[in-house]
Design a protein around this motif. Sequence first.
Motif, mmCIF file in Angstrom:
data_model
loop_
_atom_site.group_PDB
_atom_site.id
_atom_site.type_symbol
_atom_site.label_atom_id
_atom_site.label_comp_id
_atom_site.label_asym_id
_atom_site.label_seq_id
_atom_site.Cartn_x
_atom_site.Cartn_y
_atom_site.Cartn_z
ATOM 1 N N GLY A 193 16.599 20.985 14.747
ATOM 2 C CA GLY A 193 17.492 19.825 14.704
ATOM 3 C C GLY A 193 18.128 19.643 13.331
ATOM 4 N N GLN A 194 17.314 19.845 12.285
ATOM 5 C CA GLN A 194 17.795 19.645 10.910
ATOM 6 C C GLN A 194 17.082 20.662 10.017
ATOM 7 O OE1 GLN A 194 16.090 16.440 8.461
ATOM 8 N NE2 GLN A 194 18.137 15.552 8.376
ATOM 9 N N LEU A 195 17.858 21.567 9.440
ATOM 10 C CA LEU A 195 17.285 22.599 8.572
ATOM 11 C C LEU A 195 17.671 22.298 7.120
ATOM 12 C CD1 LEU A 195 15.821 25.398 8.354
ATOM 13 C CD2 LEU A 195 18.084 26.447 8.526
ATOM 14 N N ALA A 196 16.664 22.045 6.294
ATOM 15 C CA ALA A 196 16.911 21.819 4.859
ATOM 16 C C ALA A 196 16.762 23.161 4.156
ATOM 17 C CB ALA A 196 15.925 20.803 4.297
ATOM 18 N N THR A 197 17.902 23.820 3.876
ATOM 19 C CA THR A 197 17.826 25.173 3.306
ATOM 20 C C THR A 197 17.577 25.157 1.796
ATOM 21 O OG1 THR A 197 20.205 25.282 2.843
ATOM 22 C CG2 THR A 197 19.471 26.019 5.031
ATOM 23 N N LEU A 198 18.073 24.119 1.117
ATOM 24 C CA LEU A 198 18.104 24.081 -0.353
ATOM 25 C C LEU A 198 18.854 25.275 -0.934
ATOM 26 C CD1 LEU A 198 15.476 22.253 0.423
ATOM 27 C CD2 LEU A 198 15.216 22.250 -2.049
ATOM 28 N N ALA A 199 19.786 25.819 -0.131
ATOM 29 C CA ALA A 199 20.560 26.964 -0.604
ATOM 30 C C ALA A 199 21.464 26.536 -1.758
ATOM 31 C CB ALA A 199 21.409 27.512 0.537
ATOM 32 N N GLY A 200 21.667 27.469 -2.700
ATOM 33 C CA GLY A 200 22.519 27.159 -3.838
ATOM 34 C C GLY A 200 22.371 28.196 -4.919
ATOM 35 N N PRO A 201 22.925 27.914 -6.092
ATOM 36 C CA PRO A 201 22.854 28.881 -7.188
ATOM 37 C C PRO A 201 21.419 29.080 -7.655
ATOM 38 C CG PRO A 201 23.796 26.805 -7.945
ATOM 39 C CD PRO A 201 23.647 26.695 -6.458
ATOM 40 N N PRO A 202 21.128 30.204 -8.336
ATOM 41 C CA PRO A 202 19.766 30.445 -8.818
ATOM 42 C C PRO A 202 19.327 29.402 -9.835
ATOM 43 C CG PRO A 202 21.167 32.402 -9.088
ATOM 44 C CD PRO A 202 22.063 31.271 -8.694
ATOM 45 N N GLY A 203 18.024 29.274 -9.989
ATOM 46 C CA GLY A 203 17.474 28.352 -10.978
ATOM 47 C C GLY A 203 17.159 27.004 -10.379
ATOM 48 N N PRO A 204 16.503 26.148 -11.167
ATOM 49 C CA PRO A 204 16.120 24.831 -10.655
ATOM 50 C C PRO A 204 17.333 23.935 -10.469
ATOM 51 C CG PRO A 204 15.638 24.990 -13.011
ATOM 52 C CD PRO A 204 16.090 26.361 -12.575
ATOM 53 N N ARG A 205 17.224 22.982 -9.544
ATOM 54 C CA ARG A 205 18.261 21.965 -9.390
ATOM 55 C C ARG A 205 18.048 20.909 -10.479
ATOM 56 N NH1 ARG A 205 19.572 25.188 -6.446
ATOM 57 N NH2 ARG A 205 19.958 25.123 -4.214
ATOM 58 N N ARG A 206 19.130 20.490 -11.079
ATOM 59 C CA ARG A 206 19.066 19.504 -12.161
ATOM 60 C C ARG A 206 19.842 18.268 -11.766
ATOM 61 N NH1 ARG A 206 17.721 22.597 -16.798
ATOM 62 N NH2 ARG A 206 17.887 20.641 -17.912
ATOM 63 N N GLY A 207 19.399 17.103 -12.247
ATOM 64 C CA GLY A 207 20.156 15.871 -12.093
ATOM 65 C C GLY A 207 20.562 15.606 -10.656
ATOM 66 N N ALA A 208 21.821 15.215 -10.473
ATOM 67 C CA ALA A 208 22.306 14.815 -9.153
ATOM 68 C C ALA A 208 22.214 15.956 -8.136
ATOM 69 C CB ALA A 208 23.752 14.320 -9.258
ATOM 70 N N ALA A 209 22.217 17.201 -8.608
ATOM 71 C CA ALA A 209 22.134 18.341 -7.679
ATOM 72 C C ALA A 209 20.786 18.376 -6.956
ATOM 73 C CB ALA A 209 22.364 19.643 -8.432
ATOM 74 N N MET A 210 19.797 17.631 -7.455
ATOM 75 C CA MET A 210 18.503 17.592 -6.768
ATOM 76 C C MET A 210 18.613 16.928 -5.396
ATOM 77 S SD MET A 210 15.615 16.915 -9.719
ATOM 78 C CE MET A 210 14.292 16.934 -8.492
ATOM 79 N N ARG A 211 19.737 16.221 -5.144
ATOM 80 C CA ARG A 211 19.906 15.563 -3.836
ATOM 81 C C ARG A 211 20.564 16.472 -2.816
ATOM 82 N NH1 ARG A 211 22.736 10.589 -6.809
ATOM 83 N NH2 ARG A 211 21.097 10.402 -8.367
ATOM 84 N N GLU A 212 21.006 17.659 -3.229
ATOM 85 C CA GLU A 212 21.753 18.545 -2.327
ATOM 86 C C GLU A 212 20.782 19.488 -1.628
ATOM 87 O OE1 GLU A 212 24.612 20.373 -4.903
ATOM 88 O OE2 GLU A 212 25.423 18.420 -5.495
ATOM 89 N N LEU A 213 20.567 19.240 -0.340
ATOM 90 C CA LEU A 213 19.556 20.014 0.393
ATOM 91 C C LEU A 213 20.143 21.142 1.244
ATOM 92 C CD1 LEU A 213 17.088 17.222 1.591
ATOM 93 C CD2 LEU A 213 17.018 18.604 -0.495
ATOM 94 N N GLY A 214 21.455 21.259 1.282
ATOM 95 C CA GLY A 214 22.044 22.311 2.120
ATOM 96 C C GLY A 214 21.648 22.163 3.578
ATOM 97 N N LEU A 215 21.793 20.948 4.107
ATOM 98 C CA LEU A 215 21.347 20.672 5.486
ATOM 99 C C LEU A 215 22.243 21.371 6.505
ATOM 100 C CD1 LEU A 215 20.584 16.830 5.338
ATOM 101 C CD2 LEU A 215 18.943 18.713 5.260
ATOM 102 N N ILE A 216 21.626 21.930 7.536
ATOM 103 C CA ILE A 216 22.342 22.489 8.694
ATOM 104 C C ILE A 216 21.725 21.858 9.941
ATOM 105 C CG2 ILE A 216 22.994 24.582 9.953
ATOM 106 C CD1 ILE A 216 22.371 26.214 7.445
ATOM 107 N N THR A 217 22.583 21.323 10.801
ATOM 108 C CA THR A 217 22.083 20.793 12.078
ATOM 109 C C THR A 217 22.220 21.859 13.159
ATOM 110 O OG1 THR A 217 24.253 19.845 12.486
ATOM 111 C CG2 THR A 217 22.596 18.387 11.537
ATOM 112 N N ASP A 218 21.478 21.715 14.257
ATOM 113 C CA ASP A 218 21.475 22.712 15.349
ATOM 114 C C ASP A 218 21.354 24.113 14.765
ATOM 115 O OD1 ASP A 218 21.881 20.679 17.224
ATOM 116 O OD2 ASP A 218 24.033 20.705 16.804
ATOM 117 N N ALA A 219 20.340 24.328 13.969
ATOM 118 C CA ALA A 219 20.231 25.555 13.175
ATOM 119 C C ALA A 219 19.231 26.540 13.757
ATOM 120 C CB ALA A 219 19.824 25.198 11.747
ATOM 121 N N ALA A 220 19.293 27.751 13.253
ATOM 122 C CA ALA A 220 18.305 28.786 13.571
ATOM 123 C C ALA A 220 18.069 29.609 12.316
ATOM 124 C CB ALA A 220 18.793 29.666 14.704
#
Length: 455
Positions: A11-38
């Motif tokens: 139903g909801q896939l939190a990929t946390l996909a993104g550039p390498p390295g730790p998420r900093r600041g406001a980017a910590m809220r970006e989960l790369g959500l995909i709905t109806d995912a596989a």
Amino acid sequence: MRADLLIYNIGQLATLAGPPGPRRGAAMRELGLITDAALAVADDRIIAVGKSDALAATIQPTATLNAGGCAVIPGFVDPHTHLPWVGHRAAEFEMRIGGATYMQIMAAGGGIARTVADTRAASLATLVVETRGRLDRMLAHGTTTAEAKTGYGLNLSDELKQLDAIAELRRAHPVDLVPTFLAAHAVPPEYQGRTEAYVDLIVEELLPAAWAHWQRIGSSSLRPWSQISRATGEVQPAGAIGQDVREADRRAWNAIFCDVFCEAGAFDLAQARRILTAARQLGFGLKIHVDEFASLGGALLAIELAAISADHIVTTPAEHVTRLARSNTIGVALPGTPFGLGQRDYSPARSLIDQGGALALATDLNPGTCWCENMQFILALACRTMRLLPAEALTAATLNAACAIGLGEQIGSLEVGKLADLLLLDADDYRMLAYRFGTNLVRTVVKRGKVMSAA
Ligand SMILES: [Zn+2]
């Protein structure tokens, strides 16, 4: 494309996909959500992530897992635990809650010295058995990788025994373990009043011996993963990841860290600098316990030495938080510890994130201040006591936690090429994790592509 496992109807896939390295600041809220995912898995790796319909059309799986519309997140990474110990201190907890002072507890045989005595007296087999039970519960609550510190031996043979236990368990248990050598956890009883002499022992004998010991047992205790030939141990060619990255994989999995408890009554700033500088010269990665009760300037030392993480950071002065936020050192908050001690002061994590810093969360699992094997509870605490948003807490407990133990390229997000370490929740929304607490919302754990438990 062939796959060993296709997980569909997510139903909801939190990929946390993104550039390498730790998420900093406001980017910590970006989960790369995909709905109806596989998500598709081959061997121990993620080979495809996307919409359910699109993957169903292109993947030929050997096995399938219907997620039933639930939320799926990366497996939790616990980047700060004191995992291998023997015994418990329930009597001490009762004394503390009843109002006993630290000195009264020590006089009654409590405190860290008690766990050191119990751990020294135990055989390796006993240490492994007691630690394995904790790992089983951690896995059941969704922790798929953990850091594990020594520090209850405080002499050569018993510190190495703790490393042996870590090596044996990472060979035998599904949870991946990363070791940290913490001989500088406390001054052992036989060195009371002679801290400087114990620091000499650490620098001159314990650190070189631990490094050499880990070089002997570390790589042989690594379970194989898909880029390493099971027959020869050589890096296999081709695949989704390049040759150089795979060599980096091997180095990352085989790393060992050194840590110091930099605190009044333990090791001062100069002693911590001396130990960590010697460790770095040998090849250890660096971590530091700083500012749990009193600030000695440990956060600045972590930045100065480019430590991978500065852990606790409770009494850290505002100016040091700003410096930490601007550095590459990850702040690790351990809200289970002030909770466990019944204290009111928590890490200034909100301030660290708002200033663009990278934050990770961990349990601090230990028998004195925080016997908590459940990262879900740490998320719930972090949101309430430090005002993290649920998305920030999830990032801190997965991707940023992986970065805090040097494994940000291997785990912590659900992206092609990473290990297939993921959790199917008993919920359709990841925010249920922080919102609800006290029950286990992990329905199924998939570790290295293998389904560990199912409803
Ligand atoms: Zn700790």
